[in-house]
Design a protein around this motif. Structure first.
Motif, PDB file in Angstrom:
ATOM      1  N   VAL A  31       0.829  -1.214   0.000  1.00  7.29           N
ATOM      2  CA  VAL A  31       0.000   0.000   0.000  1.00  7.29           C
ATOM      3  C   VAL A  31       0.858   1.257   0.000  1.00  7.29           C
ATOM      4  O   VAL A  31       0.334   2.361  -0.206  1.00  7.29           O
ATOM      5  N   LEU A  32       2.174   1.115   0.239  1.00  7.40           N
ATOM      6  CA  LEU A  32       3.110   2.227   0.163  1.00  7.40           C
ATOM      7  C   LEU A  32       4.349   1.786  -0.596  1.00  7.40           C
ATOM      8  O   LEU A  32       4.689   0.600  -0.633  1.00  7.40           O
ATOM      9  N   GLY A  33       5.045   2.752  -1.176  1.00  6.87           N
ATOM     10  CA  GLY A  33       6.294   2.453  -1.826  1.00  6.87           C
ATOM     11  C   GLY A  33       7.400   2.154  -0.822  1.00  6.87           C
ATOM     12  O   GLY A  33       7.188   2.178   0.401  1.00  6.87           O
ATOM     13  N   LEU A  36       7.756  -2.884   5.299  1.00  4.89           N
ATOM     14  CA  LEU A  36       6.887  -3.000   4.141  1.00  4.89           C
ATOM     15  C   LEU A  36       5.449  -2.924   4.620  1.00  4.89           C
ATOM     16  O   LEU A  36       5.022  -3.751   5.435  1.00  4.89           O
ATOM     17  N   ASP A  37       4.717  -1.943   4.144  1.00  5.78           N
ATOM     18  CA  ASP A  37       3.308  -1.794   4.507  1.00  5.78           C
ATOM     19  C   ASP A  37       2.439  -2.487   3.464  1.00  5.78           C
ATOM     20  O   ASP A  37       2.580  -2.231   2.255  1.00  5.78           O
ATOM     21  N   ILE A  38       1.567  -3.376   3.944  1.00  3.84           N
ATOM     22  CA  ILE A  38       0.721  -4.173   3.049  1.00  3.84           C
ATOM     23  C   ILE A  38      -0.733  -4.043   3.461  1.00  3.84           C
ATOM     24  O   ILE A  38      -1.051  -3.583   4.563  1.00  3.84           O
ATOM     25  N   GLN A  39      -1.598  -4.430   2.560  1.00  4.56           N
ATOM     26  CA  GLN A  39      -3.018  -4.465   2.869  1.00  4.56           C
ATOM     27  C   GLN A  39      -3.261  -5.493   3.974  1.00  4.56           C
ATOM     28  O   GLN A  39      -2.698  -6.587   3.966  1.00  4.56           O
ATOM     29  N   ASN A  40      -4.109  -5.163   4.925  1.00  9.32           N
ATOM     30  CA  ASN A  40      -4.355  -6.020   6.083  1.00  9.32           C
ATOM     31  C   ASN A  40      -5.091  -7.295   5.658  1.00  9.32           C
ATOM     32  O   ASN A  40      -6.216  -7.230   5.151  1.00  9.32           O
ATOM     33  N   ILE A  41      -4.425  -8.438   5.827  1.00  7.10           N
ATOM     34  CA  ILE A  41      -5.031  -9.747   5.549  1.00  7.10           C
ATOM     35  C   ILE A  41      -4.941 -10.644   6.785  1.00  7.10           C
ATOM     36  O   ILE A  41      -5.009 -11.866   6.687  1.00  7.10           O
ATOM     37  N   ALA A  42      -4.752 -10.026   7.971  1.00  4.66           N
ATOM     38  CA  ALA A  42      -4.579 -10.749   9.235  1.00  4.66           C
ATOM     39  C   ALA A  42      -3.303 -11.578   9.245  1.00  4.66           C
ATOM     40  O   ALA A  42      -3.235 -12.629   9.890  1.00  4.66           O
ATOM     41  N   SER A  95       5.705  -8.719  12.536  1.00 12.25           N
ATOM     42  CA  SER A  95       4.588  -8.082  11.837  1.00 12.25           C
ATOM     43  C   SER A  95       3.619  -7.517  12.856  1.00 12.25           C
ATOM     44  O   SER A  95       3.526  -8.007  13.990  1.00 12.25           O
ATOM     45  N   SER A  96       2.877  -6.483  12.456  1.00 15.83           N
ATOM     46  CA  SER A  96       1.893  -5.874  13.348  1.00 15.83           C
ATOM     47  C   SER A  96       0.833  -5.177  12.512  1.00 15.83           C
ATOM     48  O   SER A  96       1.085  -4.782  11.368  1.00 15.83           O
ATOM     49  N   ALA A  97      -0.345  -5.039  13.105  1.00 16.13           N
ATOM     50  CA  ALA A  97      -1.433  -4.334  12.444  1.00 16.13           C
ATOM     51  C   ALA A  97      -1.328  -2.851  12.742  1.00 16.13           C
ATOM     52  O   ALA A  97      -1.287  -2.437  13.909  1.00 16.13           O
ATOM     53  N   VAL A  98      -1.271  -2.018  11.689  1.00 16.27           N
ATOM     54  CA  VAL A  98      -1.214  -0.572  11.840  1.00 16.27           C
ATOM     55  C   VAL A  98      -2.620  -0.008  11.966  1.00 16.27           C
ATOM     56  O   VAL A  98      -2.886   0.907  12.749  1.00 16.27           O
ATOM     57  N   GLU A 142      -1.182  -3.459   7.429  1.00 14.98           N
ATOM     58  CA  GLU A 142      -0.253  -4.183   8.302  1.00 14.98           C
ATOM     59  C   GLU A 142       1.171  -3.798   7.931  1.00 14.98           C
ATOM     60  O   GLU A 142       1.458  -3.450   6.768  1.00 14.98           O
ATOM     61  N   ARG A 143       2.067  -3.889   8.908  1.00 16.05           N
ATOM     62  CA  ARG A 143       3.465  -3.536   8.668  1.00 16.05           C
ATOM     63  C   ARG A 143       4.345  -4.741   8.965  1.00 16.05           C
ATOM     64  O   ARG A 143       4.274  -5.338  10.034  1.00 16.05           O
ATOM     65  N   LEU A 144       5.180  -5.075   7.979  1.00 16.13           N
ATOM     66  CA  LEU A 144       6.153  -6.157   8.124  1.00 16.13           C
ATOM     67  C   LEU A 144       7.521  -5.554   8.363  1.00 16.13           C
ATOM     68  O   LEU A 144       7.951  -4.652   7.637  1.00 16.13           O
ATOM     69  N   VAL A 145       8.232  -6.048   9.379  1.00 13.65           N
ATOM     70  CA  VAL A 145       9.615  -5.649   9.632  1.00 13.65           C
ATOM     71  C   VAL A 145      10.514  -6.719   9.018  1.00 13.65           C
ATOM     72  O   VAL A 145      10.350  -7.916   9.278  1.00 13.65           O
ATOM     73  N   LEU A 146      11.481  -6.288   8.198  1.00 13.72           N
ATOM     74  CA  LEU A 146      12.290  -7.200   7.394  1.00 13.72           C
ATOM     75  C   LEU A 146      13.727  -7.246   7.902  1.00 13.72           C
ATOM     76  O   LEU A 146      14.150  -6.396   8.704  1.00 13.72           O
TER      77      LEU A 146
END
Length: 470
Positions: free
Chosen positions: A389-391, A399-405, A437-440, A445-449
């Protein structure tokens, strides 16, 4: 010692000598008893009764010199499928020397298969030992994979007649099967007694030292040789000289020894045309078979990464989702459901497209190096598993992604959902490991890499995000 002819496809000979150790007595050959059966002979031994001088071998009666007869045992492809017996030479001195010999006769299948009716399988055998937790230990049970060839022959005239006769009397015995799809050609005349043949190219063709090849002109004129050395332009067969002469350009094929597996099926047409569908099980795949090699394949975290395209055979691809679940239910009260596995196991297919002989050989060496199903590797799902959802911002590791739980159902480190691949519109990609990972929000959702981004990338530059699975 026994003369061991091994596999006999064409006529073979072996030299031997009968020598008299008597110092001053002439003895006479009075009889020959050949227990090797039809298809064997000792044509150069003088006919009984023939004298054998003291401290001598048999001499050439047409020569005025003491020329020894080059005694030979000759066996042909005609006769029993196997033999292991002797030839007795009886002398009037009561001496009965024995010549022991053994061999396996093999019928050469001379008909060419149809291109559209050929499939090749390499069959590994792996013992998969799963634990209660779902973890596995895998052991290979074959030193080399078996080779299976499914072929279709469309024959008429003499080809159909030859096939009918072979199948009638030899279908339970060993065949010599040319690898028609791996042809090379002689670049010079091949003469009788030659022990090598110059060829156009052996690269990416499965000629094997210790294996066999056939120099093939037609169904009636061919020579089967045992390969002792190979270069890119020369095949050497020191112990099996050529019996026929061939012109330049004659075909040369690798040869496999195979049994017919199962029933031979086909279709009969109104006239003489007939199809034959035959499955062959290769028996000599341990002899000179190519070794495994991982050269040319990318890696990730010490394992092979199959990041090439996944070729599908149709419009769909089978996928399974499996988890060992225990159900406790007495059909009258509550039901309890549990699993000792920490996650679901997903299975899918991987397809390859090989356009050259070199690519086929590279793939074959990969499968041998992996021992079929024994060793693990990384395989991308080739699907939109996550949606950004963000660059990406340089030096950041999120990495910010669409929330899919994801944060709820995928615990960090629960392989195989802890490695992802981001592919960009310029076909480059980056691989990162997910550490947390955590729900923003309800939509993000935000993934830490495990690594930062080397460059800033706009959202429209991200073509796909998929998981790497083992």
């Amino acid at each position: 010692s026994k003369i061991q002819f091994g596999n006999i496809v064409t006529s073979l000979t072996s030299d031997f000598e009968i020598f008299s150790a008597y110092r001053d007595t002439i003895i006479n050959l009075t009889g020959i008893t050949n227990s090797l059966g039809s298809g064997s002979d000792v044509p150069t031994i003088p006919a009984p009764t023939a004298p054998l001088d003291p401290l001598m071998s048999f001499l050439d009666p047409t020569s005025t010199r003491f020329n020894e007869v080059k005694t030979k045992l000759e066996v042909t492809e005609d006769g029993a499928p196997t033999f292991d017996s002797d030839v007795l030479f009886t002398f009037d001195s009561s001496d009965v020397p024995r010549l022991y010999a053994s061999g396996n006769r093999i019928a050469l299948w001379t008909e060419v298969w149809e291109e559209g009716g050929f499939k090749e399988k390499w069959k590994f055998m792996t013992d998969i030992m799963p634990g209660i937790s779902g973890k596995e230990q895998r052991a290979k049970l074959r030193s080399k994979p078996r080779q299976e060839l499914k072929t279709r022959f469309l024959l008429d005239s003499f080809g159909r007649q030859r096939a009918q006769v072979l199948l009638h009397g030899w279908s339970d015995s060993l065949f010599a099967l040319p690898m028609w799809h791996q042809e090379t050609t002689a670049t010079a005349i091949v003469s009788v007694s030659d022990t090598s043949v110059s060829v156009a190219d052996t690269d990416e063709r499965d000629f094997r030292v210790g294996g066999q090849a056939v120099i093939f002109q037609d169904a009636d004129t061919y020579d089967v040789v045992v390969i002792t050395a190979i270069t890119s332009t020369l095949i050497t067969f020191t112990n099996s000289p050529v019996l026929n002469g061939f012109s330049s350009g004659v075909s040369v094929f690798p040869l496999r020894l195979a049994f017919i597996r199962g029933m031979v099926q086909g279709q009969r047409y109104k006239e003489s045309l007939e199809t034959f569908d035959i499955t062959w099980e290769v028996q000599n795949n341990d002899t000179g078979a190519p070794d495994g090699d991982l050269t040319g394949w990318n890696t990730h975290s010490g394992k092979i990464l199959l990041d090439d395209c996944n070729v599908m055979r149709g419009v769909t691809m089978p996928v399974t989702h499996n988890r060992k679940v225990t159900y406790v239910d007495n059909d009258t009260g509550f039901m309890t459901v549990s699993s000792r596995w920490d996650r679901n196991k997903r299975s899918t297919e991987k397809g390859f497209q090989c356009n050259t002989r070199a690519e086929v050989l590279t793939l074959r060496k990969l499968l041998i190096a992996l021992n079929g199903r024994q060793k693990s590797f990384w395989l991308p799902t080739h699907a939109d598993d996550l949606t950004a959802v963000l660059g990406l911002t340089i030096t950041q590791n999120t990495l910010d992604i669409q929330n899919i739980a994801f944060a709820r159902f995928i615990a960090a480190g629960a392989n195989p959902k802890d490695n992802l691949r981001i592919t960009f519109t310029d076909d480059s990609y980056l691989i990162r490991g997910i550490t947390s990972s955590s729900a923003v929000s309800s939509t993000v959702e935000r993934l830490v890499l495990d690594g930062t981004w080397p460059a800033t990338r706009a959202l429209n530059e991200i073509a796909q995000i998929d998981f790497l699975e083992q």
